[in-house]
Design a protein around this motif. Structure first.
Motif, PDB file in Angstrom:
ATOM      1  N   LEU A 251     -47.656 -23.824 -16.957  1.00 16.37           N
ATOM      2  CA  LEU A 251     -48.644 -24.533 -16.086  1.00 16.37           C
ATOM      3  C   LEU A 251     -49.807 -23.197 -17.162  1.00 16.37           C
ATOM      4  CD1 LEU A 251     -51.048 -25.730 -15.274  1.00 16.37           C
ATOM      5  CD2 LEU A 251     -51.408 -23.851 -13.151  1.00 16.37           C
TER       6      LEU A 251
ATOM      7  N   THR B 232     -45.196 -23.372 -12.898  1.00 11.66           N
ATOM      8  CA  THR B 232     -46.119 -22.399 -12.993  1.00 11.66           C
ATOM      9  C   THR B 232     -46.300 -21.857 -14.167  1.00 11.66           C
ATOM     10  OG1 THR B 232     -45.358 -20.292 -11.524  1.00 11.66           O
ATOM     11  CG2 THR B 232     -46.920 -21.780 -10.601  1.00 11.66           C
TER      12      THR B 232
ATOM     13  N   VAL C 195     -58.171 -29.259 -10.463  1.00 12.27           N
ATOM     14  CA  VAL C 195     -57.988 -28.978 -11.279  1.00 12.27           C
ATOM     15  C   VAL C 195     -56.473 -27.777 -10.878  1.00 12.27           C
ATOM     16  CG1 VAL C 195     -56.704 -26.940 -12.765  1.00 12.27           C
ATOM     17  CG2 VAL C 195     -59.075 -28.496 -13.249  1.00 12.27           C
TER      18      VAL C 195
ATOM     19  N   LEU D   6     -46.325 -30.106  -8.662  1.00  4.94           N
ATOM     20  CA  LEU D   6     -45.461 -28.852  -7.875  1.00  4.94           C
ATOM     21  C   LEU D   6     -45.156 -28.541  -7.050  1.00  4.94           C
ATOM     22  CD1 LEU D   6     -45.482 -25.411  -9.018  1.00  4.94           C
ATOM     23  CD2 LEU D   6     -47.295 -24.932  -7.724  1.00  4.94           C
TER      24      LEU D   6
ATOM     25  N   THR E 295     -52.826 -30.575 -10.553  1.00 10.14           N
ATOM     26  CA  THR E 295     -51.807 -29.528 -10.575  1.00 10.14           C
ATOM     27  C   THR E 295     -50.561 -29.239 -10.181  1.00 10.14           C
ATOM     28  OG1 THR E 295     -52.802 -27.306 -10.600  1.00 10.14           O
ATOM     29  CG2 THR E 295     -52.617 -28.725 -13.169  1.00 10.14           C
TER      30      THR E 295
ATOM     31  N   TRP F  85     -52.429 -23.994  -2.414  1.00  9.28           N
ATOM     32  CA  TRP F  85     -52.298 -23.712  -4.371  1.00  9.28           C
ATOM     33  C   TRP F  85     -53.412 -24.406  -4.246  1.00  9.28           C
ATOM     34  CZ3 TRP F  85     -49.200 -22.410  -8.584  1.00  9.28           C
ATOM     35  CH2 TRP F  85     -49.861 -23.136  -9.263  1.00  9.28           C
TER      36      TRP F  85
END
Length: 621
Positions: free
Chosen positions: A155, A152, A132, A140, A136, A236
């Motif tokens: 998200l 974010t 994930v 980003l 994502t 991240w």
């Protein structure tokens, strides 16, 4: 026995100073955490143990947030989403099959009936978080600043909506219950201790150094070979793993939960804890969790009303959130970097723990290296900054680029360094290199400094140079040794552990050059390196650059207005005016070129100078 001792000593000498320091800091923080857990276990009641257990879970989550936001400078509002995903995944994987059949009747078959122990479920959650995080994080990291922060937040909203809508899997907005409550004080403490070590050590890795450098100055970081997108993606993904691990523990700590438990309230609490302690460091995250947990427990005693010092307090719903918000505002106002500032404990950092400078000489580059510029142009709207320039720059030659202000010199240098994309033409460094990005040019052997100094102010002097050295060296230890070699060359070794922001102007100039040399470049591009320096400093710079060229046989291309430096140091001079090359040759020839005189003094003065020289020649016998 002696041989073993010698081998152990040698092993310690090769352990990077940064990792030794980070390891000592980690041991100190983990020891404090274990002592707090032990005190709660021995002397606290069940309620106190639950408070410490929950604080340890929150510490893991906050450290995850710090790994990303603290190192990249991008505030994340979405890490509560990863906590929620970790919690629901753990709940499904560990729930008993019998209870699952009644509580989740419509659960897809591929998710049903696992009944995993906590550690096995945690391993699955970590794998899920990596996937994930990559999905994502890839879009980003293409954003920055407020755009990334808003992404974010989006998200968080998306994940919350999915949790509410996925009734067959999550029971929607209804409580998700029946999760085994197997996470207690010592499990939470153990995972939090690992999170502390990961967060503290990540700062010293190549990814951590690169992310911090890009957070300070993205252009400056690209100039030393930092790919900020890769560094941010690594931060991240790691932060997502840590947040999901906190969610896994929270699921088995609470036993029952719903999507609203992982929404704005939790996200706000995480941010408040991090900001109060200090966003930039693992120490700040650790201290922030302790301070805010104590504050929350005190405030909750008054939230339900009652008599306080003879006064009857009403019931004050939301008092905890209000006090958290107020404390965050006060900290931002009085101490913008948090209660514990921007630096770690640094228990071993000091003059006695400096890495040794490398004694290995940098090997001269092979002959034949060349930068080729073909028909290069750059236009800004209707303004032509560089107009159809064709040049060759050979290694082992110092070339000066001069010209009046606004002539296009810096734009030309920026294109050669990959910092500006040409409107037309090509640049080759052994092979065509156009449009690849400044960090790729740096890795191809082009290092540069800037007209406006671009050091990384929130990093130490040593870290500034290690960031560049890490791009070309095999290990952190080798990078530290190479960095100390360049700092010693520039006379900055005693300032190695000082923040770069505290250096004087001339020292920052030398630091920027040291950082560029740490890349072991084939070509060194300098934009007004003597600007702001006095005569003594300029003379030292000339000696240093001459020595570097003789030692490494690299090409040096510099822009400079100090004609004494140019004429003393440069073997070739290129003159640019209005975006075009008007002269190219030896310093003596260029100095007497009428076109150059006209460009600097104006055509009328140039004609007068030429006439005077002609008259003087005619009068000679």
């Amino acid at each position: 026995m002696t041989a073993v001792a010698m081998d152990g000593s040698r092993a310690r000498s090769f352990l990077p100073a940064a990792l030794r320091n980070a390891g000592a800091d980690t041991v100190a923080m983990v020891a404090f955490l274990v002592l707090a857990a032990l005190a709660a276990y021995l002397f606290g009641n069940a309620a106190m143990q639950r408070v410490v257990t929950y604080a340890a879970i929150m510490l893991t989550a906050v450290l995850g947030l710090q790994v990303f936001s603290g190192n990249t400078g991008i505030v994340s509002f979405g890490h509560a989403a990863f906590i929620g995903l970790g919690a629901y995944a753990t709940g499904i994987l560990t729930m008993s099959a019998a209870l699952q059949r009644s509580a989740l009747r419509d659960l897809p078959q591929f998710l049903a009936g696992y009944e995993l122990p906590f550690l096995a479920a945690l391993a699955v959650v970590v794998g899920l978080a990596i996937v994930v995080g990559l999905i994502t994080g890839t879009p980003l990291v293409r954003l920055g600043g407020s755009s990334a922060a808003i992404a974010t937040l989006a998200l968080l909203i998306i994940v919350y909506t999915v949790l509410v809508a996925g009734r067959e899997i999550t029971r929607g907005s209804q409580p998700f219950y029946g999760v085994p409550r197997e996470v207690g004080l010592w499990t939470a403490t153990a995972v939090a201790a690992v999170a502390l070590a990961v967060a503290r050590l990540f700062r010293e890795t190549a990814f951590g150094l690169a992310a911090r450098a890009a957070a300070d100055d993205e252009r400056g970081a690209a100039a030393v070979g930092v790919d900020h997108r890769t560094a941010r993606l690594a931060a991240w993904v790691l932060s997502a793993v840590m947040a999901a691990a906190a969610g896994a523990m929270m699921a088995q700590f609470l036993g029952a939960f719903s999507p609203k438990d992982f929404y704005f309230h939790l996200g706000f609490t995480l941010l408040a804890m991090l900001i109060v302690g200090g966003m930039s460091t693992s120490l700040g995250a650790f201290a922030g969790v302790i301070v805010t947990t104590v504050l929350i427990e005190i405030v909750r005693r008054f939230e339900g009303g009652g008599e306080v010092l003879g006064f009857q307090m009403p019931v004050l719903f939301g008092l905890t959130e209000g006090v958290l918000a107020l404390s965050m505002i006060l900290v931002i106002w009085r101490r913008p970097s948090g209660l514990f500032g921007q630096r770690e404990l640094n228990l071993l950092r000091g003059p006695q723990n400096l890495p040794e400078a490398s004694t290995q000489q940098v090997q001269p580059h092979p002959e034949g290296d060349r930068i080729s510029v073909e028909n290069l142009s750059r236009r800004y709207a209707g303004v032509v900054a560089v107009d159809n320039v064709t040049l060759r720059f050979d290694a082992d030659t110092i070339t000066g680029i001069i010209g009046p202000n606004g002539a296009g010199k810096t734009t030309l240098l920026n294109m050669i360094a990959g910092d500006v994309t040409p409107s037309g033409g090509t640049i080759s460094v052994g092979q065509p290199a156009g449009g690849r990005g400044a960090f790729r040019f740096a890795r191809a052997g082009i290092a540069r400094t800037f007209q406006n100094i671009r050091v990384f102010p929130n990093m130490t002097v040593l870290e500034n140079v290690v960031v560049a050295a890490r791009v070309v060296e095999d290990s952190l230890a080798a990078a530290e040794a190479a960095a100390m070699r360049e700092l010693s060359r520039m006379g900055l070794e005693r300032a190695a552990h000082r923040p770069a922001a505290g250096l004087a102007y001339g020292q920052r100039r030398r630091l920027e050059i040291a950082r560029a040399l740490a890349l072991k470049p084939r070509f060194l591009l300098l934009d007004e390196p003597a600007a702001g320096m006095n005569a003594v400093e300029t003379a030292e710079l000339i000696a240093i650059l001459s020595a570097v060229r003789d030692e490494r046989r690299i090409g040096v291309i510099l822009i400079e207005h100090d004609m004494r430096l140019v004429m003393t140091l440069c073997e070739r001079i290129v003159v640019v005016d209005r975006g075009r090359v008007i002269a190219d040759g030896l310093p003596a020839d260029v100095r007497n070129d009428p076109a150059v005189v006209a460009a600097y003094l104006g055509s009328r003065t140039a004609r007068a100078v030429t006439a005077a020289k002609t008259a003087e020649t005619d009068q000679q016998p």
